[in-house]
Motif scaffolding. Structure first.
Motif, short mmCIF file in Angstrom:
data_model
loop_
_atom_site.label_atom_id
_atom_site.label_comp_id
_atom_site.label_asym_id
_atom_site.label_seq_id
_atom_site.Cartn_x
_atom_site.Cartn_y
_atom_site.Cartn_z
N LEU A 139 0.82 -1.20 0.00
CA LEU A 139 0.00 0.00 0.00
C LEU A 139 0.86 1.26 0.00
CD1 LEU A 139 -2.87 -0.98 2.47
CD2 LEU A 139 -2.69 -1.39 0.00
N ALA A 140 1.97 1.24 0.73
CA ALA A 140 2.87 2.38 0.73
C ALA A 140 3.45 2.62 -0.66
CB ALA A 140 4.00 2.16 1.75
N ARG A 141 3.83 1.56 -1.34
CA ARG A 141 4.35 1.70 -2.71
C ARG A 141 3.26 2.22 -3.64
NH1 ARG A 141 6.54 -3.24 -6.60
NH2 ARG A 141 6.66 -1.96 -8.51
N MET A 142 2.05 1.73 -3.46
CA MET A 142 0.93 2.18 -4.30
C MET A 142 0.69 3.68 -4.13
SD MET A 142 -2.94 0.67 -4.19
CE MET A 142 -4.30 1.70 -4.75
N ARG A 143 0.73 4.16 -2.91
CA ARG A 143 0.54 5.59 -2.66
C ARG A 143 1.69 6.40 -3.25
NH1 ARG A 143 -1.47 3.37 2.28
NH2 ARG A 143 0.56 3.63 3.32
N ALA A 144 2.91 5.89 -3.13
CA ALA A 144 4.08 6.62 -3.62
C ALA A 144 4.09 6.71 -5.15
CB ALA A 144 5.36 5.95 -3.13
N GLU A 145 3.65 5.64 -5.82
CA GLU A 145 3.72 5.58 -7.28
C GLU A 145 2.42 5.99 -7.95
OE1 GLU A 145 5.22 1.81 -8.60
OE2 GLU A 145 6.81 1.76 -7.07
N GLY A 146 1.36 6.23 -7.16
CA GLY A 146 0.07 6.61 -7.74
C GLY A 146 -0.76 5.45 -8.20
N GLY A 147 -0.28 4.24 -8.00
CA GLY A 147 -1.04 3.05 -8.38
C GLY A 147 -0.12 1.90 -8.70
N LEU A 148 -0.67 0.70 -8.74
CA LEU A 148 0.08 -0.50 -9.08
C LEU A 148 -0.77 -1.41 -9.96
CD1 LEU A 148 1.74 -1.51 -5.66
CD2 LEU A 148 2.91 -0.60 -7.69
#
Length: 444
Positions: A139-148
Motif C-alpha cells: 500500500l505504501a508503494r501504491m501511494r508513492a507511485e500513484g497506483g500498481l
C-alpha cells in the motif's frame, strides 16, 4: 422468471403464525404451515415469500449445527476454564452468532473463527496474529507511485459430491469482468463445452450444460490496476449525478433508522467526499467482523448491520452503499476475489462516485480490520482505494447468472465460488466443493 427472484420478497413480513414458529425454533412447524398455505393457493402474492422462506428453513441447520453444550466443549478444548456464563456473555456481546433450532440455541458453524478475532474477549483461545507487513509495504508503494498493476493467473474449479451419472448437469464459474480496474482478460483453458458470458455481464461466469460430468474448471489471466486517489482532494462538481441512488429490496432499503443515521452522520458535511468519509468512518469504527451464515438467511442486511454492529465483508459493503445512497452519493456493489500471491478467497467491497473524478472504492471490511489491529494508515487507505490483490467478477448484487439458473442458487445474491445444478436441482454447499488457485502473480 427464475425461482431465485423469490428472494426479492424477503422484506415482506412472514405471517405471524409462521414467524412465531420460526422464532421459537420450531422449524418443522413453520414448514408445515408454509406447505399448507402454498397448497391452498389462496394467497398467490405471498407464494414467493413463502417459497424463499421454505428454502431458508431447510438450509438453516447447516449454518447452525452446534448446541451450546457442543460449542462450550469446542471452546474448552483450547480454553478449559471457560464457563457456561462466559459463553452466554460472549453470545450477549454479539461475538457468537446463534439461532433457535428444535427449541434450543444453536451456534454458527464458524463461531470459533469469529471468537479468535477478539483476543480480549476470549483470552483462552489460540490467536494467530496477522502479519500485515507485506500488505503495508504494498500500500505504501501504491501511494508513492500513484497506483500498481498486477498480472494474475488463476484456476477456478467446482466439483459435485452427488452422483451425476446419466443426469443433466449445469455449472457456472465466475470469470473476471470488464471494469475500470481490469483489462487484458484471457481465457487460457477450460473444461470442454464452456460458454463465457459477455465481459460486461453483472455476474460474469463460464457456463456448462452437459450430462454425467461432475467437475468443471477454467484458467484465466488478467491485469488488475489499482490507482491511488485521495478523495478529500477532489474538487467536486456543484451538481452530482443521480444514478445508483435507488433502493434495492430486500437489503438496500431506506428504513427510518437508516435515514436518521445517515442524516446524523453527514450533518455539517459540505462535500460528497466529506459525507462518504463520515459514513466510511462510522462503518469501519463501529461495526465488528463476525462470520455470517449464507446471505439468504439474513433479513434487510444494511438495516440489521447498523443495529447489531456485526457483519462480514458483504454486509459492511451493503451498509456503506445504503447510507451513501440515502445521503445522495451514487454507490454500488463490487465483488469477486481477494488475491494475494500466496492465497485467494471470496471478498466483497463497495464503489462510490464523485463527479468530476468518477468512481472510487471503499473496502469497509479491510478498514474495520485495520482499526481492530490499531493501524489507522491502512484504515484510511481503503477509503477511496483498493489494492492490486483483486479479481472482479460481479458489478451488481442479486443479479442473475448468464444464463439464469432455473434451480435454487446456493447464493441468490452474489457469485464468487460458482454454482452447480443436477437434474434441475441446485446443489447445497455440502453437496459440492470449489477451489481457486493462484498459478502466477506478478506486479508490473
Amino acid at each position: 422468471m427464475s425461482k431465485n427472484d423469490a428472494f426479492l420478497h424477503l422484506y415482506d413480513a412472514l405471517p405471524d403464525d409462521i414467524a412465531r414458529r420460526k422464532a421459537m425454533g420450531d422449524l418443522e412447524g413453520a414448514l408445515r404451515l408454509i406447505d399448507a398455505r402454498l397448497a391452498g393457493g389462496a394467497q398467490p402474492q405471498l407464494a414467493p415469500r413463502l417459497e424463499a422462506e421454505r428454502l431458508r428453513l431447510t438450509r438453516l441447520p447447516y449454518d447452525y449445527p452446534y448446541t451450546k453444550a457442543q460449542g462450550l466443549e469446542q471452546i474448552r478444548a483450547e480454553w478449559p476454564a471457560c464457563t457456561p456464563a462466559q459463553l452466554e456473555a460472549l453470545m450477549d456481546a454479539g461475538r457468537i452468532d446463534w439461532r433457535m433450532i428444535g427449541g434450543e440455541v444453536h451456534l454458527h458453524r464458524r463461531f470459533l473463527e469469529s471468537l479468535r478475532l477478539y483476543p480480549k474477549d476470549a483470552p483462552g483461545l489460540v490467536h494467530t496474529p496477522v502479519d500485515n507487513t507485506a500488505r503495508d509495504a504494498l500500500l505504501a508503494r501504491m501511494r508513492a507511485e500513484g497506483g500498481l498493476t498486477a498480472s494474475i493467473t488463476l484456476r477456478a474449479s467446482i466439483q459435485a459430491l452427488v452422483p451425476v451419472e446419466g443426469k443433466a448437469v449445469e455449472a457456472w464459474l465466475p470469470l473476471p469482468a470488464a471494469c475500470p480496474q481490469q483489462s487484458h482478460i484471457e481465457l487460457l483453458e477450460h473444461t470442454p463445452g464452456g460458454v463465457a458470458a459477455p465481459e460486461n455481464a453483472p455476474q460474469r461466469t463460464m457456463w456448462w450444460k452437459t450430462s454425467g460430468v461432475s467437475g468443471f474448471s477454467v484458467t484465466y489471466r488478467y491485469q488488475f490496476h489499482a490507482r491511488y486517489t485521495d478523495p478529500m482532494s477532489i474538487a467536486a462538481d456543484p451538481v452530482q449525478p443521480a444514478f445508483d441512488l435507488e433502493e434495492q429490496y430486500p437489503h438496500i432499503v431506506f428504513t427510518p433508522y437508516l435515514r436518521a443515521l445517515a442524516g446524523e452522520l453527514t450533518r455539517g458535511c459540505t462535500s460528497p467526499a466529506e459525507k462518504a468519509r463520515a459514513i466510511y468512518d462510522y462503518v469501519t469504527e463501529q461495526v465488528d467482523y463476525r462470520f455470517q451464515p449464507a446471505y439468504l438467511q439474513l433479513d434487510c442486511i444494511a438495516d440489521q448491520c447498523a443495529k447489531t454492529l456485526r457483519g462480514d465483508c458483504g454486509v459492511f459493503a451493503l451498509l456503506f452503499i445504503t447510507l451513501c445512497r440515502i445521503a445522495g452519493i451514487p454507490a454500488r456493489w463490487q465483488s469477486g476475489l481477494a488475491v494475494r500471491p500466496d492465497h485467494v478467497g471470496p471478498h466483497d467491497w463497495a464503489m462510490f462516485y464523485i463527479a468530476p473524478h468518477g468512481w472510487l472504492w471503499a473496502d469497509c471490511s479491510f478498514g474495520s480490520s485495520a482499526r481492530r489491529c490499531g493501524e489507522p494508515e491502512r484504515r484510511s487507505h481503503y477509503f477511496g482505494n483498493l489494492d492490486p490483490w483483486r479479481m472482479v467478477a460481479n458489478s451488481a448484487f442479486q443479479a442473475p447468472l448468464a444464463p439464469p439458473m432455473s434451480g435454487w442458487r446456493q447464493d441468490p445474491y452474489d457469485n464468487q465460488c460458482g454454482e452447480l445444478m443436477v437434474d434441475g436441482r441446485g446443489l447445497d454447499e455440502s453437496e459440492r466443493v470449489w477451489q481457486q488457485e493462484v498459478l502466477e502473480f506478478q506486479l508490473l
